[in-house]
Design an enzyme around this catalytic site. Structure first.
Site, mmCIF file in Angstrom:
data_model
loop_
_atom_site.group_PDB
_atom_site.id
_atom_site.type_symbol
_atom_site.label_atom_id
_atom_site.label_comp_id
_atom_site.label_asym_id
_atom_site.label_seq_id
_atom_site.Cartn_x
_atom_site.Cartn_y
_atom_site.Cartn_z
ATOM 1 N N ASN A 9 10.123 -5.844 -3.500
ATOM 2 C CA ASN A 9 10.495 -5.816 -4.919
ATOM 3 C C ASN A 9 9.553 -4.856 -5.648
ATOM 4 O O ASN A 9 8.389 -5.169 -5.865
ATOM 5 C CB ASN A 9 10.393 -7.228 -5.507
ATOM 6 C CG ASN A 9 10.709 -7.266 -6.992
ATOM 7 O OD1 ASN A 9 11.237 -6.308 -7.553
ATOM 8 N ND2 ASN A 9 10.389 -8.379 -7.630
ATOM 9 N N LYS A 11 9.717 -3.951 -8.682
ATOM 10 C CA LYS A 11 9.555 -4.352 -10.087
ATOM 11 C C LYS A 11 9.656 -3.120 -10.998
ATOM 12 O O LYS A 11 10.447 -2.215 -10.728
ATOM 13 C CB LYS A 11 8.240 -5.119 -10.267
ATOM 14 C CG LYS A 11 8.132 -6.312 -9.319
ATOM 15 C CD LYS A 11 6.937 -7.199 -9.582
ATOM 16 C CE LYS A 11 6.903 -8.343 -8.595
ATOM 17 N NZ LYS A 11 5.798 -9.287 -8.851
ATOM 18 N N HIS A 91 13.940 -14.373 -10.438
ATOM 19 C CA HIS A 91 12.513 -14.161 -10.186
ATOM 20 C C HIS A 91 11.707 -14.816 -11.308
ATOM 21 O O HIS A 91 12.146 -14.872 -12.459
ATOM 22 C CB HIS A 91 12.210 -12.668 -10.110
ATOM 23 C CG HIS A 91 10.848 -12.356 -9.587
ATOM 24 N ND1 HIS A 91 9.714 -12.421 -10.366
ATOM 25 C CD2 HIS A 91 10.425 -11.981 -8.348
ATOM 26 C CE1 HIS A 91 8.662 -12.103 -9.628
ATOM 27 N NE2 HIS A 91 9.071 -11.839 -8.409
ATOM 28 N N GLU A 93 9.347 -13.871 -13.015
ATOM 29 C CA GLU A 93 9.096 -13.004 -14.166
ATOM 30 C C GLU A 93 10.316 -12.933 -15.079
ATOM 31 O O GLU A 93 10.179 -12.820 -16.302
ATOM 32 C CB GLU A 93 8.689 -11.612 -13.675
ATOM 33 C CG GLU A 93 7.324 -11.618 -13.022
ATOM 34 C CD GLU A 93 7.095 -10.499 -12.031
ATOM 35 O OE1 GLU A 93 6.038 -10.511 -11.375
ATOM 36 O OE2 GLU A 93 7.973 -9.612 -11.892
ATOM 37 N N GLU A 161 8.505 -18.460 -4.133
ATOM 38 C CA GLU A 161 7.357 -17.712 -4.649
ATOM 39 C C GLU A 161 6.582 -18.578 -5.643
ATOM 40 O O GLU A 161 6.984 -18.690 -6.807
ATOM 41 C CB GLU A 161 7.816 -16.435 -5.351
ATOM 42 C CG GLU A 161 8.438 -15.404 -4.449
ATOM 43 C CD GLU A 161 8.528 -14.046 -5.140
ATOM 44 O OE1 GLU A 161 7.959 -13.082 -4.614
ATOM 45 O OE2 GLU A 161 9.136 -13.971 -6.212
ATOM 46 N N SER A 207 1.512 -12.619 -2.914
ATOM 47 C CA SER A 207 0.292 -12.028 -2.345
ATOM 48 C C SER A 207 0.357 -11.887 -0.827
ATOM 49 O O SER A 207 -0.637 -12.080 -0.124
ATOM 50 C CB SER A 207 -0.946 -12.839 -2.758
ATOM 51 O OG SER A 207 -1.135 -12.790 -4.159
#
Length: 247
Positions: A9, A11, A91, A93, A161, A207
């Site tokens: 991803n 982003k 996601h 975010e 995630e 991470s």
């Protein structure tokens, strides 16, 4: 047998120059033993699809509607037309920055599936939820509310995630990852039956890097990874793919 998947991803990163990284990745993995998916910003989708050479290309979001007065949004059909075969949905975010709900994520997933795109549906708890002992409750609620009733291994990927591990360098213990992934598999089995549940790939994200990829991929019910920052450079993402291929 579920085929492993390494998804990147990008982003809000990358201009045309970043396509060189995609070319380098394709050159390093001409016949990968795992599927590779790169989700660049929408401005690069069509060019990335042309340069992919065996690497699948996906979007980072889509609208639930097929068309209309939705300035700045993209429909699933538009992503497909640009060369995408998948799209990341829900996601953390998007959930945090744009207030997306499970119901909205589910509607987007239905739209993506209707266009033949694979929906990569993201779920995960915040640090406060983890510390409160609500990890499985949050994961179960998001899974139930975000995944459409027609989900199959062909049109759905689930990415766990933990929000507190994204881009922070913090990683759950292997036992914590296993607990959530085993729970998700059990929840899918209860809802869809063993056959469908066993066909849906479960990715870990948060991470993931070359130094910890192998041990994460050895965890029960981890079928690959959704990688953020480490997917921007072929030199960083390639060893993660190699570790997945060897798992």
């Amino acid at each position: 047998m579920r085929r492993k998947l390494a998804a990147g991803n990008w982003k809000m990163n990358g201009t045309g120059a970043a396509l060189a990284e995609l070319a380098a990745l394709a050159e390093s993995h001409p016949a990968p033993a795992a599927d590779i998916l790169i989700c660049p910003p929408a401005t690069l989708l069509s060019r990335a699809a042309e340069a992919a050479r065996g690497i699948a290309i996906g979007g980072q979001d889509c609208h639930a509607k097929a068309s209309g007065a939705h300035t700045g949004d993209l429909s699933a059909a538009m992503l497909k037309d640009a060369g995408a075969s998948a799209v990341i949905l829900g996601h953390s975010e998007r959930r945090a920055d744009h207030g997306e709900t499970d119901a909205q994520v589910c509607a987007k997933a239905e739209a993506a599936m209707a266009e033949g795109l694979t929906a990569v549906i993201c779920i995960g708890e915040t640090l406060a939820e983890r510390e409160a002992g609500d990890t499985l409750k949050v994961a179960g609620t998001q899974l139930a509310g975000s995944v459409p009733a027609n989900a199959t291994g062909a049109n759905t990927v689930i990415a766990y995630e933990p929000v507190w591990a994204i881009g922070t360098g913090k990683v759950p213990t292997l036992e914590q990852i296993a607990e959530v992934h085993d729970f998700l598999r059990a929840e899918l089995t209860a809802r869809f039956g063993a056959g469908t549940a066993d066909s849906i790939r479960l990715l870990y994200g948060g991470s993931v890097k070359p130094s910890n990829a192998a041990e994460i991929f050895a965890v029960s019910n981890v079928d690959g990874a959704l990688v953020g920052g480490a997917s921007l450079k072929a030199a960083d993402f390639s060893p993660i793919i190699t570790a997945l291929e060897a798992s």
